[in-house]
Motif scaffolding. Structure first.
Motif, mmCIF file in Angstrom:
data_model
loop_
_atom_site.group_PDB
_atom_site.id
_atom_site.type_symbol
_atom_site.label_atom_id
_atom_site.label_comp_id
_atom_site.label_asym_id
_atom_site.label_seq_id
_atom_site.Cartn_x
_atom_site.Cartn_y
_atom_site.Cartn_z
ATOM 1 N N UNK A 57 -45.337 -31.633 -55.744
ATOM 2 C CA UNK A 57 -45.914 -30.497 -56.124
ATOM 3 C C UNK A 57 -45.276 -29.343 -56.530
ATOM 4 N N UNK A 58 -43.539 -29.587 -56.299
ATOM 5 C CA UNK A 58 -43.597 -27.847 -57.015
ATOM 6 C C UNK A 58 -42.784 -28.194 -58.614
ATOM 7 N N UNK A 59 -42.003 -26.908 -58.626
ATOM 8 C CA UNK A 59 -42.567 -25.638 -58.348
ATOM 9 C C UNK A 59 -44.287 -25.665 -58.858
ATOM 10 N N UNK A 60 -44.372 -24.642 -58.380
ATOM 11 C CA UNK A 60 -45.915 -24.202 -58.557
ATOM 12 C C UNK A 60 -45.727 -22.229 -59.649
ATOM 13 N N UNK A 61 -46.848 -22.390 -60.380
ATOM 14 C CA UNK A 61 -46.569 -21.124 -61.154
ATOM 15 C C UNK A 61 -47.499 -19.998 -60.448
ATOM 16 N N UNK A 62 -47.122 -18.959 -60.372
ATOM 17 C CA UNK A 62 -48.146 -17.635 -59.883
ATOM 18 C C UNK A 62 -47.802 -17.045 -60.347
ATOM 19 N N UNK A 63 -49.556 -16.522 -60.894
ATOM 20 C CA UNK A 63 -50.061 -15.115 -61.890
ATOM 21 C C UNK A 63 -49.740 -14.248 -60.638
ATOM 22 N N UNK A 64 -49.128 -13.141 -60.973
ATOM 23 C CA UNK A 64 -49.214 -11.720 -59.808
ATOM 24 C C UNK A 64 -49.909 -10.497 -60.988
ATOM 25 N N UNK A 65 -50.557 -10.531 -60.290
ATOM 26 C CA UNK A 65 -51.358 -9.606 -61.003
ATOM 27 C C UNK A 65 -51.360 -7.871 -60.963
ATOM 28 N N UNK A 66 -51.930 -7.308 -61.561
ATOM 29 C CA UNK A 66 -52.086 -5.401 -60.465
ATOM 30 C C UNK A 66 -52.690 -4.735 -59.407
ATOM 31 N N UNK A 67 -52.612 -4.563 -58.523
ATOM 32 C CA UNK A 67 -53.791 -3.845 -57.624
ATOM 33 C C UNK A 67 -54.211 -3.238 -57.464
ATOM 34 N N UNK A 68 -54.487 -2.242 -56.888
ATOM 35 C CA UNK A 68 -55.485 -0.910 -56.610
ATOM 36 C C UNK A 68 -54.931 0.054 -57.880
ATOM 37 N N UNK A 69 -55.380 0.989 -58.354
ATOM 38 C CA UNK A 69 -54.584 2.083 -59.077
ATOM 39 C C UNK A 69 -54.272 3.200 -57.856
ATOM 40 N N UNK A 70 -53.066 3.275 -58.092
ATOM 41 C CA UNK A 70 -52.475 4.314 -57.984
ATOM 42 C C UNK A 70 -51.968 5.576 -58.487
ATOM 43 N N UNK A 71 -52.770 6.873 -57.520
ATOM 44 C CA UNK A 71 -52.897 7.658 -58.352
ATOM 45 C C UNK A 71 -50.938 8.264 -58.816
ATOM 46 N N UNK A 72 -51.016 7.729 -57.953
ATOM 47 C CA UNK A 72 -49.050 8.076 -57.920
ATOM 48 C C UNK A 72 -47.858 7.541 -58.963
ATOM 49 N N UNK A 73 -48.654 6.363 -59.084
ATOM 50 C CA UNK A 73 -47.948 5.831 -59.438
ATOM 51 C C UNK A 73 -48.504 5.215 -61.340
ATOM 52 N N UNK A 74 -49.692 6.354 -61.838
ATOM 53 C CA UNK A 74 -49.821 5.709 -63.416
ATOM 54 C C UNK A 74 -49.742 7.155 -64.373
ATOM 55 N N UNK A 75 -49.567 6.307 -65.725
ATOM 56 C CA UNK A 75 -48.768 7.184 -66.615
ATOM 57 C C UNK A 75 -50.049 7.740 -67.391
ATOM 58 N N UNK A 76 -49.295 8.674 -68.044
ATOM 59 C CA UNK A 76 -50.116 9.006 -69.913
ATOM 60 C C UNK A 76 -49.237 8.740 -70.764
ATOM 61 N N UNK A 77 -50.622 8.497 -71.609
ATOM 62 C CA UNK A 77 -50.178 7.638 -72.912
ATOM 63 C C UNK A 77 -50.965 8.791 -74.306
#
Length: 749
Positions: free
Chosen positions: A651-671
């Motif tokens: 039954x392995x390997x398996x595909x795991x989709x990692x999605x972003x977690x909640x927004x962290x202000x310290x890690x946000x960038x501007x565009x």
């Protein structure tokens, strides 16, 4: 007249004084002398005197005639001299003598004569008889008493016969008084015997005529018999032969064959001895002669019968002479023959049978006399293997070797070795050996018609059982089960439901070694988003719990040497670390083994150590092997591998989709706004061309992004099961990053 005295006795003479007129007087100044003149002159000595009387005494020991003289002043007394006769005293055996020239030439068995002269203790010859005289000869043949004749004049005649040559001694006793020393010594010589003084004697044979045979039992053919030629009075007087007699002994057999039999002197040299072997059955004749004249008892007829049973020459027939079955009485026949192979047609022989088996006391068999010269022997042995039969008669023995085979198999005595069913693992084949034995415990070797066995097994699951012959007489019961647990094995004989010793047997099947194809691994800390899609939030701890299973699916335990590994490949390379036993860290917090992440993508940042709080939330305290923990911090699709010994778990390997977690202000960038507006216009244009919605709802893609690349990314995201509008929205939010957009779609943003 004459005076008589006895030798050795004291004589007394008294002289009384008288004058010439016979008046009493005295011896005054006068010399008296008394003596005896004869074989030995003796002067009598004065023993006492008075003036008128004097007494003289003396002892005369020599017998004979004496002149007794008595004188006074040289003149003889009246009546003197007188004659004195001294006779011998009582006979003394110490002084007696045996005389005779015959003592110089004593011949055995001939009468010898001699004379005995009696003397007193002074050596005087006795002139009268009347004494009780006994003369005994002592020599090689014992003692011989002589005949004594009293001549009445002090001499005695002796007559005796000695039976054996050698030195002899004559001992004398007179009136009960014995002389300890020999009176005379002489040597007897052996004279030659004549034919009428010699006889023929056969020891241990029955004479059928001819006189001299003894009345013993008839000898058997082939036997040896001792024949003696001896003096006629050998048994009575012990007379011996001279040893130089020209004696001839011949044997005439029933077939007419004549043979000389050699003669030799016996060890005591008292008679001639010969050994005769009887060659035939029938009447034999022994002829003995001396100088051509037949001796007493010759010829002698001897009847010879068939010999006793000689077992080595007998004929033995029957299966029991060399083999038997344990516990079964077997027999064989014996045809009696003598040492020369002659068939015996009559019974009566005393035969015994003894059975000797290794390690056992000898056992007795039975022998039945059929009365016609045949015998039936029977016996029984209960120990399988070699044995020895010993037949014995009065004169011979016969040993027969045999082999005892085991009897029929006895279920209650069969031996079971169940050691092959201990520590049995699932899927492994165990064997229990049943050694067949008879009722005496003898092991039965391989052969036809072996006792079969039936086997049944019951337990927690199905089991395969079979019986296989081992080839050496034993039977192997093979058992195999794939489900771990307890089983019961019933073993019976094939002919009846007689259980073998120890049946039923308990068999415990243990799980085998963990196999990757059967192990189970559970992923914790993820969610299902659509069919076949597993999603996790970046930064959350992921736990993989591996459960050991053997190749048949039985729960088992991990071996220390087995290698367990969990890793993830994607935006970053992450190795799951196995959780160790919880320990108390300084400050009271629990710590677990850290997890290290490798690789990285744009924006930097490598996998960080999992905090103790996160691990505690993902894994309960006290977990053992098989629990792996890691933290995926980069969003994107990961391929998680779970291996045992380098082999992937089913039954392995398996595909795991990692999605972003909640927004962290310290890690946000501007565009830049121009880029955002260009992407919004592109989204709106795409939406209006599709006719699906307004411009406000669907922003246009960025002008800076080429249309071909954007369309390719939208198609890939749509293949994941999302509609076009959602894909464009996710690409806009991820600034065109395809993996990040997929994570947003899986997280439902």
């Amino acid at each position: 007249g004459m005076i008589v005295g006895m030798a050795g006795r004291e004589a007394t003479l008294t002289v009384v004084a008288r004058d010439r007129f016979n008046n009493p007087s005295t011896f005054v100044g006068q010399r008296l002398c008394v003596d005896a003149v004869g074989p030995a002159d003796v002067a009598l000595q004065g023993a006492g005197s008075t003036p008128s009387e004097q007494r003289f005494t003396g002892v005369i020991v020599k017998s004979g005639s004496y002149t007794l003289r008595a004188s006074v002043a040289g003149r003889s007394l009246a009546g003197f001299p007188r004659n004195l006769q001294v006779v011998a005293a009582q006979t003394d055996p110490m002084q007696c003598q045996i005389r005779g020239d015959a003592l110089a030439g004593v011949v055995v068995a001939d009468s010898t004569r001699a004379s005995l002269t009696a003397h007193d203790r002074f050596g005087n010859a006795c002139l009268e008889g009347g004494d009780q005289v006994m003369v005994r000869m002592l020599g090689p043949a014992g003692s011989v008493d002589a005949e004594v004749v009293d001549y009445g004049d002090g001499t005695y005649g002796l007559a005796f016969t000695v039976p054996r040559a050698g030195e002899w001694r004559a001992h004398l006793a007179v009136n009960g008084d014995e002389n300890p020393d020999a009176v005379a010594r002489f040597t007897a010589v052996q004279g030659r015997l004549t034919a009428n003084q010699v006889t023929l004697r056969v020891s241990g044979a029955g004479g059928a005529g001819g006189g001299g045979g003894s009345a013993a039992a008839a000898p058997h053919v082939g036997a040896e018999t001792t024949v003696y030629i001896q003096a006629l009075d050998f048994e009575v007087a012990g007379r011996e032969v001279g040893g130089r007699e020209p004696i001839c002994l011949r044997l005439l057999s029933p077939s007419g064959v004549s043979a000389n039999v050699p003669l030799r002197l016996s060890k005591d040299r008292a008679r001639f001895r010969a050994t005769v072997r009887w060659p035939e059955v029938g009447t034999h004749v022994l002829v003995a002669s001396l100088n051509g004249d037949a001796v007493v008892g010759s010829p002698l007829q001897v009847s010879v019968v068939a010999a006793d049973v000689t077992l080595p020459a007998c004929k033995v027939a029957g299966a029991g002479a060399g083999k038997c079955v344990a516990g079964e009485r077997t027999q064989f026949s014996i045809e009696a023959r003598d040492s020369r192979g002659n068939r015996l047609l009559a019974g009566g022989a005393s035969l015994t049978l003894q059975v000797q088996a290794p390690g056992q006391e000898p056992m007795r068999g039975s022998v039945l006399d059929q009365g016609d010269g045949t015998y039936t022997a029977s016996y029984a042995v209960d120990q399988a293997g070699p044995y020895l039969l010993v037949l014995a008669s009065a004169s011979s023995r016969l040993a027969l070797e045999g082999v005892c085979r085991p009897g029929p198999a006895d279920v209650t005595r069969c031996r079971v070795d169940a050691s092959g069913l201990t520590a049995l693992t699932a899927g492994a084949r165990g064997a229990m050996r049943i050694v067949r034995a008879d009722r005496f415990g003898n092991v039965i070797p391989a052969g036809p018609d072996m006792l079969p066995f039936r086997v049944e097994a019951a337990g927690v699951g199905p089991a395969e059982v079979e019986t296989v012959e081992a080839g050496d007489g034993a039977c192997d019961v093979r058992f195999e089960a794939r489900v771990a647990g307890r089983y019961t094995l019933h073993v019976w004989s094939g002919y009846a439901r007689d259980a073998v010793v120890g049946s039923p047997f308990d068999v415990t099947v243990l799980p085998g070694q963990a196999a990757s194809s059967s192990c189970v691994a559970h992923l914790e800390g993820t969610q299902m988003h659509g069919p076949g899609v597993t999603a996790a939030i970046a930064g959350d701890a992921l736990t993989v719990r591996m459960q050991a299973r053997d190749r048949f699916g039985n729960p088992t335990a991990w071996k220390r040497w087995q290698t367990l590994n969990v890793s993830a490949s994607g935006p970053q390379e992450v190795v799951f670390h196995e959780a160790a036993a919880a320990t108390e860290a300084p400050g009271g917090s629990s710590s677990w083994g850290g997890v290290e992440g490798r690789g990285g993508g744009e924006g930097g940042g490598s996998g960080s150590l999992v905090s103790s709080r996160q691990v505690s939330a993902a894994q309960p305290m006290g977990g053992g092997r098989g629990v792996f923990v890691a933290q995926l911090s980069r969003a994107g699709a990961y391929v998680v591998w779970c291996t045992v010994g380098g082999q992937a778990v089913v039954g392995w390997p398996r595909v795991v989709q990692v999605v972003p977690g909640s927004v962290e202000a310290d890690a946000s960038v501007w565009r830049a706004e121009a880029e955002t507006m260009a992407l919004t216009s592109q989204l709106a244009l795409s939406s209006s061309s599709g006719g699906g919605g307004g411009a406000a709802a669907t922003p246009a893609p960025a002008a800076a992004a080429p249309a071909g690349d954007l369309e390719a990314k939208v198609v890939k995201l749509m293949e994941l099961g999302f509609d076009r509008a959602k894909c464009l929205e996710a690409l806009t939010a991820s600034e065109g990053n395809e993996e990040y957009a997929a994570s947003l779609l899986f997280s439902g943003l």
